[in-house]
Scaffold this motif. Structure first.
Motif, PDB file in Angstrom:
ATOM      1  N   SER A 103       0.731  -1.237  -0.173  1.00 55.16           N
ATOM      2  CA  SER A 103      -0.075  -0.109   0.104  1.00 55.16           C
ATOM      3  C   SER A 103       0.892   1.364  -0.075  1.00 55.16           C
ATOM      4  O   SER A 103       0.397   2.410   0.193  1.00 55.16           O
ATOM      5  CB  SER A 103      -0.929   0.116   1.066  1.00 55.16           C
ATOM      6  OG  SER A 103      -0.150   0.001   2.267  1.00 55.16           O
ATOM      7  N   PRO A 121      -5.978   4.667  -1.662  1.00 61.17           N
ATOM      8  CA  PRO A 121      -6.301   5.934  -0.573  1.00 61.17           C
ATOM      9  C   PRO A 121      -5.342   6.826  -0.407  1.00 61.17           C
ATOM     10  O   PRO A 121      -5.687   8.096  -0.761  1.00 61.17           O
ATOM     11  CB  PRO A 121      -6.835   5.158   0.672  1.00 61.17           C
ATOM     12  CG  PRO A 121      -7.267   3.924   0.305  1.00 61.17           C
ATOM     13  CD  PRO A 121      -6.560   3.461  -0.496  1.00 61.17           C
ATOM     14  N   THR A 156     -14.872  -1.865  -2.476  1.00 54.63           N
ATOM     15  CA  THR A 156     -13.417  -1.408  -2.385  1.00 54.63           C
ATOM     16  C   THR A 156     -13.476  -0.024  -2.920  1.00 54.63           C
ATOM     17  O   THR A 156     -12.629   0.823  -2.434  1.00 54.63           O
ATOM     18  CB  THR A 156     -12.525  -2.376  -3.303  1.00 54.63           C
ATOM     19  OG1 THR A 156     -12.617  -3.957  -2.738  1.00 54.63           O
ATOM     20  CG2 THR A 156     -11.289  -1.880  -3.161  1.00 54.63           C
ATOM     21  N   GLN A 160     -12.115   2.708  -0.337  1.00 56.17           N
ATOM     22  CA  GLN A 160     -10.880   3.406  -0.796  1.00 56.17           C
ATOM     23  C   GLN A 160     -10.932   4.741  -1.096  1.00 56.17           C
ATOM     24  O   GLN A 160     -10.136   5.789  -0.602  1.00 56.17           O
ATOM     25  CB  GLN A 160     -10.115   2.810  -1.859  1.00 56.17           C
ATOM     26  CG  GLN A 160      -9.779   1.402  -1.258  1.00 56.17           C
ATOM     27  CD  GLN A 160      -8.771   0.748  -2.515  1.00 56.17           C
ATOM     28  OE1 GLN A 160      -8.835   1.027  -3.453  1.00 56.17           O
ATOM     29  NE2 GLN A 160      -7.748  -0.077  -2.224  1.00 56.17           N
ATOM     30  N   GLN A 163     -11.647   6.595   2.253  1.00 49.78           N
ATOM     31  CA  GLN A 163     -10.293   6.894   2.993  1.00 49.78           C
ATOM     32  C   GLN A 163      -9.592   7.830   2.418  1.00 49.78           C
ATOM     33  O   GLN A 163      -8.724   8.497   3.227  1.00 49.78           O
ATOM     34  CB  GLN A 163      -9.828   5.372   2.777  1.00 49.78           C
ATOM     35  CG  GLN A 163     -10.094   4.353   3.694  1.00 49.78           C
ATOM     36  CD  GLN A 163      -9.419   3.257   3.708  1.00 49.78           C
ATOM     37  OE1 GLN A 163      -8.937   2.810   2.666  1.00 49.78           O
ATOM     38  NE2 GLN A 163      -8.995   2.595   4.914  1.00 49.78           N
ATOM     39  N   PRO A 183     -10.044  -3.137   3.684  1.00 47.88           N
ATOM     40  CA  PRO A 183     -10.380  -3.062   2.400  1.00 47.88           C
ATOM     41  C   PRO A 183     -10.665  -4.250   1.521  1.00 47.88           C
ATOM     42  O   PRO A 183     -11.043  -4.250   0.420  1.00 47.88           O
ATOM     43  CB  PRO A 183      -8.982  -2.160   2.012  1.00 47.88           C
ATOM     44  CG  PRO A 183      -8.553  -1.607   3.325  1.00 47.88           C
ATOM     45  CD  PRO A 183      -9.134  -2.710   4.363  1.00 47.88           C
TER      46      PRO A 183
END
Length: 261
Positions: A103, A121, A156, A160, A163, A183
């Protein structure tokens, strides 16, 4: 052997040959395998180079960095990407930043790069800031109500996106403990196939009542939904709004309703 299956359709709203980069403020290059082919297209490389040379924000994730490498847009710049493209980035003169998490994202001026979609995100947040935008929503707490067999893209994408706006989000599922990454909740959950009426599980109704303060939340409201549940919406006392086109959304006071993902 790497085998791909057909994904989801999305709408193309412009013709590549008609694109003038002067009409755009930024460029996003998604990951996956398509960048491997885009990087070999001279017209694509030239377009990317124009964005880069003009110092407009450019964001790429996963294999998307291959296109930036082909356009010589990352020479001397810090960036990251999917591990298998490491050697290409180095050969293109980039300072590849070693990252441990899938990520992770790296920002170097107008270049925003990410390892995988798991970092969307942060990736989106950095790109919006690079465009000069402001991120708000950090004081908002959102609850996602889920169940087994929920299609991944239906949770998702909004998960996201919220987020990225800085919202604090929790996802819950009846009879499930929080033992996996939220997520990825919808892609990992396993269980018994839902039976008719399972969406009316008492624990689900209880949570809805706590959140909305009433089980008849649609009563007197105007809304839309997937056409298959039109009768349910009408019987609940709501005014049905035809979802034409199918990606229509409607707002009635505190209720936001959409027909499809």
């Amino acid at each position: 052997t790497d085998t791909d299956s057909r994904g989801h359709n999305f709408t193309l709203k412009a013709t590549f040959d008609d694109i003038d980069f002067n009409n755009y403020d930024g460029l996003v290059i998604p990951g996956g395998q398509s960048p491997e082919y885009l990087a070999m297209d001279a017209s694509v490389v030239e377009l990317v180079r124009k964005f880069s040379d003009s110092k407009k924000p450019v964001a790429a994730t996963c294999h998307g960095l291959l296109v930036l490498a082909a356009a010589d847009s990352i020479r001397g710049r810090k960036c990251t990407g999917f591990p298998p493209v490491r050697l290409v980035l180095v050969a293109a003169g980039a300072h590849r930043v070693e990252t441990e998490a899938a990520s992770s994202c790296v920002v170097d001026g107008d270049i925003v790069s990410g390892v995988t979609y798991e970092g969307n995100p942060e990736f989106i947040s950095h790109f919006v800031k690079a465009l000069g935008g402001n991120i708000t929503g950090s004081d908002r707490r959102i609850l996602f109500l889920c169940r087994d067999f929920l299609k991944d893209y239906k949770i998702t994408v909004p998960f996201q996106s919220l987020q990225a706006l800085g919202c604090h989000i929790n996802a819950v599922c009846p009879k499930r403990k929080p033992v996996i990454s939220a997520p990825l909740l919808s892609m990992i959950l396993k269980g018994t196939k839902p039976t008719p009426g399972s969406q009316l599980h008492p624990s689900v109704i209880a949570v809805v009542k706590q959140i909305l303060a009433a089980a008849g939340v649609l009563q007197g409201k105007k809304c839309t939904a997937y056409p298959a549940v039109k009768l349910n919406v009408i019987l609940s006392g709501a005014t049905w709004l035809e979802p034409d086109p199918i990606d229509s959304c409607f707002t009635d006071r505190n209720l936001v309703a959409a027909a499809g993902w």
